[in-house]
Design a protein around this motif. Sequence first.
Motif, PDB file in Angstrom:
ATOM      1  N   ALA A  82       0.685  -1.097   0.446  1.00  0.00           N
ATOM      2  CA  ALA A  82       0.166  -0.074  -0.434  1.00  0.00           C
ATOM      3  C   ALA A  82       0.831   1.412  -0.450  1.00  0.00           C
ATOM      4  CB  ALA A  82      -0.893   0.182   1.111  1.00  0.00           C
ATOM      5  N   ALA A  83       1.921   1.193   0.684  1.00  0.00           N
ATOM      6  CA  ALA A  83       2.978   2.293   1.081  1.00  0.00           C
ATOM      7  C   ALA A  83       3.510   2.571  -0.330  1.00  0.00           C
ATOM      8  CB  ALA A  83       3.869   2.092   1.879  1.00  0.00           C
TER       9      ALA A  83
ATOM     10  N   LEU B  49      -8.248   1.121  -5.796  1.00  0.00           N
ATOM     11  CA  LEU B  49      -8.126   1.500  -6.849  1.00  0.00           C
ATOM     12  C   LEU B  49      -8.742   3.105  -6.316  1.00  0.00           C
ATOM     13  CD1 LEU B  49     -11.130   0.106  -8.279  1.00  0.00           C
ATOM     14  CD2 LEU B  49      -9.077   0.275  -9.155  1.00  0.00           C
ATOM     15  N   GLY B  50      -8.751   3.358  -5.008  1.00  0.00           N
ATOM     16  CA  GLY B  50      -8.836   4.897  -4.254  1.00  0.00           C
ATOM     17  C   GLY B  50      -7.466   5.644  -4.336  1.00  0.00           C
ATOM     18  N   LEU B  51      -6.644   4.854  -4.506  1.00  0.00           N
ATOM     19  CA  LEU B  51      -5.294   4.596  -4.684  1.00  0.00           C
ATOM     20  C   LEU B  51      -4.462   5.731  -6.061  1.00  0.00           C
ATOM     21  CD1 LEU B  51      -3.563   2.722  -1.674  1.00  0.00           C
ATOM     22  CD2 LEU B  51      -4.273   5.083  -1.677  1.00  0.00           C
ATOM     23  N   PHE B  52      -5.378   5.536  -6.941  1.00  0.00           N
ATOM     24  CA  PHE B  52      -5.111   5.618  -8.519  1.00  0.00           C
ATOM     25  C   PHE B  52      -5.577   7.063  -8.938  1.00  0.00           C
ATOM     26  CE2 PHE B  52      -4.613   1.409  -8.865  1.00  0.00           C
ATOM     27  CZ  PHE B  52      -3.935   1.268  -9.639  1.00  0.00           C
ATOM     28  N   ASP B  53      -5.332   7.594 -10.014  1.00  0.00           N
ATOM     29  CA  ASP B  53      -5.426   9.286  -9.768  1.00  0.00           C
ATOM     30  C   ASP B  53      -6.485   9.349 -11.448  1.00  0.00           C
ATOM     31  OD1 ASP B  53      -2.880  10.960  -8.396  1.00  0.00           O
ATOM     32  OD2 ASP B  53      -2.039   9.613  -9.847  1.00  0.00           O
ATOM     33  N   ALA B  54      -6.908   8.178 -11.606  1.00  0.00           N
ATOM     34  CA  ALA B  54      -7.335   8.007 -13.212  1.00  0.00           C
ATOM     35  C   ALA B  54      -8.032   6.474 -12.521  1.00  0.00           C
ATOM     36  CB  ALA B  54      -7.410   8.466 -14.231  1.00  0.00           C
ATOM     37  N   VAL B  55      -9.687   5.998 -12.817  1.00  0.00           N
ATOM     38  CA  VAL B  55     -10.354   4.445 -13.173  1.00  0.00           C
ATOM     39  C   VAL B  55     -10.832   4.848 -14.014  1.00  0.00           C
ATOM     40  CG1 VAL B  55     -10.974   2.949 -12.425  1.00  0.00           C
ATOM     41  CG2 VAL B  55      -9.631   3.668 -10.349  1.00  0.00           C
ATOM     42  N   TYR B  56     -10.277   3.770 -15.133  1.00  0.00           N
ATOM     43  CA  TYR B  56     -10.523   3.964 -16.900  1.00  0.00           C
ATOM     44  C   TYR B  56     -11.435   2.361 -16.517  1.00  0.00           C
ATOM     45  CZ  TYR B  56      -8.320   7.828 -17.347  1.00  0.00           C
ATOM     46  OH  TYR B  56      -8.169   9.500 -18.067  1.00  0.00           O
ATOM     47  N   ALA B  57     -12.966   2.467 -16.517  1.00  0.00           N
ATOM     48  CA  ALA B  57     -13.774   0.555 -16.194  1.00  0.00           C
ATOM     49  C   ALA B  57     -14.112   0.440 -17.945  1.00  0.00           C
ATOM     50  CB  ALA B  57     -14.355   1.047 -14.824  1.00  0.00           C
TER      51      ALA B  57
ATOM     52  N   LEU C 275      -5.765  -1.395   1.633  1.00  0.00           N
ATOM     53  CA  LEU C 275      -5.580  -0.443   0.795  1.00  0.00           C
ATOM     54  C   LEU C 275      -5.633   1.080   1.682  1.00  0.00           C
ATOM     55  CD1 LEU C 275      -2.907  -0.821  -1.174  1.00  0.00           C
ATOM     56  CD2 LEU C 275      -4.197  -2.541  -0.619  1.00  0.00           C
ATOM     57  N   CYS C 276      -5.936   1.373   2.332  1.00  0.00           N
ATOM     58  CA  CYS C 276      -6.811   2.636   2.694  1.00  0.00           C
ATOM     59  C   CYS C 276      -8.099   2.921   2.243  1.00  0.00           C
ATOM     60  CB  CYS C 276      -5.868   3.978   2.085  1.00  0.00           C
ATOM     61  SG  CYS C 276      -3.782   3.719   2.820  1.00  0.00           S
TER      62      CYS C 276
ATOM     63  N   MET D 124      -1.872  11.013   7.101  1.00  0.00           N
ATOM     64  CA  MET D 124      -2.983  10.033   6.549  1.00  0.00           C
ATOM     65  C   MET D 124      -3.467   9.159   6.566  1.00  0.00           C
ATOM     66  SD  MET D 124      -5.817   9.959   8.791  1.00  0.00           S
ATOM     67  CE  MET D 124      -6.142  11.523   9.484  1.00  0.00           C
ATOM     68  N   LEU D 125      -2.997   8.507   5.653  1.00  0.00           N
ATOM     69  CA  LEU D 125      -3.017   7.868   4.492  1.00  0.00           C
ATOM     70  C   LEU D 125      -2.382   6.713   4.702  1.00  0.00           C
ATOM     71  CD1 LEU D 125      -3.632   8.605   0.686  1.00  0.00           C
ATOM     72  CD2 LEU D 125      -5.533   8.271   2.517  1.00  0.00           C
ATOM     73  N   HIS D 126      -0.943   7.200   5.906  1.00  0.00           N
ATOM     74  CA  HIS D 126       0.152   6.125   6.152  1.00  0.00           C
ATOM     75  C   HIS D 126      -0.417   5.369   7.493  1.00  0.00           C
ATOM     76  CE1 HIS D 126       3.310   5.500   3.294  1.00  0.00           C
ATOM     77  NE2 HIS D 126       3.318   7.099   3.414  1.00  0.00           N
ATOM     78  N   LYS D 127      -1.499   6.005   7.964  1.00  0.00           N
ATOM     79  CA  LYS D 127      -1.267   6.293   9.591  1.00  0.00           C
ATOM     80  C   LYS D 127      -2.560   5.205   9.152  1.00  0.00           C
ATOM     81  CE  LYS D 127      -3.397   7.978  13.739  1.00  0.00           C
ATOM     82  NZ  LYS D 127      -3.750   9.119  14.532  1.00  0.00           N
ATOM     83  N   VAL D 128      -3.448   5.579   8.333  1.00  0.00           N
ATOM     84  CA  VAL D 128      -4.935   4.405   7.720  1.00  0.00           C
ATOM     85  C   VAL D 128      -4.367   3.139   7.395  1.00  0.00           C
ATOM     86  CG1 VAL D 128      -6.624   3.868   6.780  1.00  0.00           C
ATOM     87  CG2 VAL D 128      -6.611   6.480   7.254  1.00  0.00           C
ATOM     88  N   ASN D 129      -3.711   2.734   6.220  1.00  0.00           N
ATOM     89  CA  ASN D 129      -2.734   1.696   6.133  1.00  0.00           C
ATOM     90  C   ASN D 129      -2.406   0.747   7.552  1.00  0.00           C
ATOM     91  OD1 ASN D 129      -1.159   0.525   4.758  1.00  0.00           O
ATOM     92  ND2 ASN D 129       0.487   1.277   4.638  1.00  0.00           N
TER      93      ASN D 129
END
Length: 391
Positions: free
Chosen positions: A228-229, A254-262, A281-282, A359-364
């Motif tokens: 995740a890091a 997917l929440g850690l991606f900058d764009a998600v095409y499906a 993965l946060c 915050m993301l690292h803390k949640v991870n």
Amino acid sequence: MAFIGRNILLRQSKTIFRTFSSSMQLKSSSADTNFQTAKERLNTLGIQPENNTKLKMYALFKQATVGKNKTDKPEASNFAGQYKWSAWTELGDMTKDEAKQAYVDLVTDLEKAEVANKNSTNSNSQQELESSAKSYGSDGLLVNTENKIMTVTLNRPKRYNALTFDMYEGIIKILSDAANDDSVSIVTFTGTGKYFCSGNDLKNFSGITPANLKQKCLDTAAMLQRYAAAFIDFPKPLIAAVNGPAIGISVTQLGLFDAVYASDEATLQTPFTKIGQSPELCSTYIFPKIMGHSKACSMLLFNETCTALEAERLNLVTKVFPNASFRNDVRKEVERISQFPMKSLIYSKQLTRGCEREMLHKVNKAECERIAERWSSDDCMKAVMGFLAKS
């Protein structure tokens, strides 16, 4: 006369019985021959059966050779033993001949699947991609870089692109290298075949014993935290091209991606609570933030499957494309973005995401600590067993 009649009937009955017995012996002999042939054919297959198929084959083999399962159930910590025991027990009173025929049918289906897979594979492009992926030490990853775009392809279509530990480590290294490679401005993830990714491969949890259970869970959670890091800290644009169904960790990341095409045929599912686990993965922070608490709970807590169009409305997917033109449409989008100045992309991402990296690292960290506890818990083991038995 009555005595003669009885003798005739008796001789006829014996003849009928011998004919019936002979017929049954022929059928049994035929079943044995087909069963032995199927075992030999199985050894020649190049296709790797799914875990559920392997369990079914094991159960049918035991039923065909031993009969009904009368053994004691293994300890809860013996994952592999419990899976096998449950699969065999599910067959109940199936006769040996019925089990042999079912085994033969299963091998035949695997042969057909292998032929279909060979016919649909483009061997030339596959070999080119594989040659560039070998440096990352995983057969399940294909990496190709062209025109500043690095494409990482999950390449285990026979196993629905399920992630192995080697693939996790490979992706960590890929992201680390791409972050420092000036020839790469964007990294895109996609999958081979019909699936994007089916989550964790069950083989990841083989070899667990009561003695090493706790340490295995801690080690796996630590690896997951590093994985995740690698996404949290990646400085360049990350794009997911979700070509088909996505399950578990392939959805939460997917929440850690900058764009998600499906693809419009893609579906997203996170069945964590169904098998006694918890999200990673946060996603426990990002999903409520982008889609609202109740919608996030419908996915992360209540195991609801989400279509690509629904995910777009929930802000988890950036854009949905028709499945027939999906790869071509995504390529055009990524090529357009790749023309932008790299430093502008990096600095802009840093401004939009950098403020919440801590915050993301803390949640991870918190998520992985909970996952380690879940994997070693009795209720998780029972839920996994129940899930596999229903599957």
